[in-house]
Design an enzyme around this catalytic site. Structure first.
Site, short mmCIF file in Angstrom:
data_model
loop_
_atom_site.label_atom_id
_atom_site.label_comp_id
_atom_site.label_asym_id
_atom_site.label_seq_id
_atom_site.Cartn_x
_atom_site.Cartn_y
_atom_site.Cartn_z
N GLN A 30 113.10 18.10 14.70
CA GLN A 30 112.97 19.36 15.44
C GLN A 30 114.28 20.16 15.38
O GLN A 30 115.37 19.60 15.56
CB GLN A 30 112.60 19.09 16.90
CG GLN A 30 111.19 18.57 17.08
CD GLN A 30 110.15 19.68 17.11
OE1 GLN A 30 110.42 20.83 16.80
NE2 GLN A 30 108.92 19.33 17.50
N CYS A 36 102.35 23.04 18.09
CA CYS A 36 103.22 24.15 17.68
C CYS A 36 102.40 25.41 17.42
O CYS A 36 102.96 26.43 17.00
CB CYS A 36 104.03 23.77 16.44
SG CYS A 36 103.02 23.34 15.01
#
Length: 472
Positions: A301, A427
């Site tokens: 990430q 996401c």
């Protein structure tokens, strides 16, 4: 009245679309206007007209909205990266909360009052700048033949020269200027997409926010060593924190950035970073954390501070007592799996990318975590096999799919396994809403949900949702 291309109109922006474009109406005719903010009164020029709507270019802000702010980056309009930088951060967070909410209502078909009841306040950043631990910069030449690097202009492959992106770490500027200087002094050319010639294609930079370690990887269009390679190494190793310098070999005519082969030319093959568990009441740090080895090809990430908050929420939502068997689908390099392992009896992770699974196993060993097991393959294939043939059940399933969401076969198997709880990390709230509808139709109900802003200045937002079995 009929509107056509090149018409100039004045309009008040009343809403914003999913891509951050301002939306206004003139006599019922809808206009989508990039760079306009809710509350602005603007003049715009129609660029593409349809029967009931048009795409228009912002010409001038006649009356700025109270939500408008001065962008930090002077390139924000041209660059494709930051769609919301002209909007105050408080307004960005409200926009993202509404984006998730509206998708749950419109795509998921959930009742407005229900969505407002289960949605918790959006989790924002303390500082919505300089949060990215990774960036990939294309290298090219300007119209005068000068070497440049930066970012592509929106929907093009035209490079906007910028070595100091407001979202990246402060070291990026020095590293990029060092590489450009090395190239210029040693006659090293930039790759040309049109001809397929030239050497340096991209510059990848990664930084461990906890460790301070820095990685630089040049993507090059040759399998031979870089000319004057030792000079580049000498320059880069002077930068504080420099830990790894490598090259990625990519000689194919492709838009894929990284090549399949990576060679370390100085320092370590990887850098390390640590993701900490946070208290979800106030998101203060705890003394618990998981450390990771990160290679140039690793998925990790890009916003580590917000990732800690997101994963800590997922851990809380999972409600682990130490007795549960947990499946982590689309597990990547094992970030969530290893987070969960500290409170679970057993964790199984599934990921289609072999290199990611190899990294996950190494990260488990690195952290001395022994109650995890990782499988390579599609979640929709591995999960049924382990469930139906080996009888491995699940008390909790955590799923963190790519933007396209979960495969239908994966959803079907999740429903067959009937875990007590499902934690869905997403996401893309559009595919999240679609998949939640399937799971709710299959016997689950949403208990809690929260948006987490991982990408300040952009339209993107992460979400985490807890579901429980209705008969549980």
């Amino acid at each position: 009245m009929e509107y056509k291309k090149n018409d100039i109109l004045t309009v008040t922006i009343e809403d914003m679309g999913s891509d951050g474009e301002g939306i206004g109406k003139v006599d019922g005719y809808t206009l989508f206007i990039k760079d306009a903010v809710i509350g602005d009164v603007v003049t715009c020029k129609i660029m593409k007209a349809k029967k009931n709507y048009a795409y228009a270019r912002l010409e001038k802000v006649m009356e700025p909205s109270s939500l408008r702010t001065a962008p930090v980056c002077k390139y924000h309009k041209q660059c494709g990266g930051c769609q919301l930088q002209a909007m105050s951060y408080e307004a960005q967070l409200k926009y993202k909360q509404n984006k998730v909410r509206n998708n749950l209502i419109r795509i998921g078909g959930f009742d407005k009052e229900f969505v407002d009841h289960i949605m918790e306040p959006v989790v924002g950043m303390e500082n919505p700048y300089h949060y990215r631990n990774k960036a990939q910069f294309p290298v090219g030449t300007d119209k005068d033949g000068n070497l440049i690097t930066g970012f592509y202009a929106g929907r093009t492959h035209d490079i906007i020269a910028n070595t100091d992106c407001a979202l990246g770490v402060k070291e990026n500027k020095e590293i990029l200027e060092t590489v450009l200087r090395y190239m210029k002094e040693n006659g090293i050319t930039a790759y040309d997409e049109k001809t397929g010639k030239g050497i340096v294609r991209h510059i990848l930079i990664r930084k461990g926010f906890t460790s301070g370690e820095i990685m630089v990887c040049l993507v090059i269009n040759t399998s031979k060593p870089l000319p004057a390679q030792e000079k580049l190494i000498g320059l880069l190793q002077e930068i504080p924190g420099m830990t790894s310098v490598s090259v990625s070999i990519n000689t194919e005519r492709t838009n894929v950035i990284m090549g399949k082969e990576v060679r370390t030319i100085w320092g370590e093959d990887t850098i390390t970073d640590t993701i900490h568990v946070r208290n979800t009441s106030d998101f203060s740090l705890t003394d618990k954390g998981i450390s990771f080895h990160i290679s140039p090809l690793s998925f990790y990430q890009v916003n580590p501070v917000q990732t800690e908050k997101l994963y800590s929420l997922a851990l809380e939502y999972a409600g682990l007592t130490g007795q549960e068997t947990v499946w982590d689908l689309y597990c990547g390099i094992g970030t969530i799996s290893l987070f969960l392992a500290g409170k679970a009896k057993r964790v199984y992770g599934v990921e289609i990318v072999p290199q990611a699974i190899e990294d996950a196993r190494k990260n488990a060993e690195f952290n001395q975590i022994t109650n995890v097991e990782f499988f390579t393959g599609k979640a929709e294939e591995v999960l049924p096999e382990k469930y139906e043939q080996e009888g491995i059940h699940a008390d909790v399933i955590v799923v963190d799919p790519p933007r396209k969401g979960c495969d239908q076969a994966c959803l079907d198997t999740m429903l067959k396994m009937q875990p007590e709880r499902i934690v869905y990390v997403s996401c893309d709230s559009a595919t999240l809403a679609r998949d939640l509808k399937v799971l709710c139709d299959g016997g689950y109900e949403i208990v809690r949900g929260r948006a987490v802003d991982q990408f300040g200045g952009t339209v993107h937002v992460e979400s985490v949702v807890l579901m429980t079995r209705k008969d549980g």
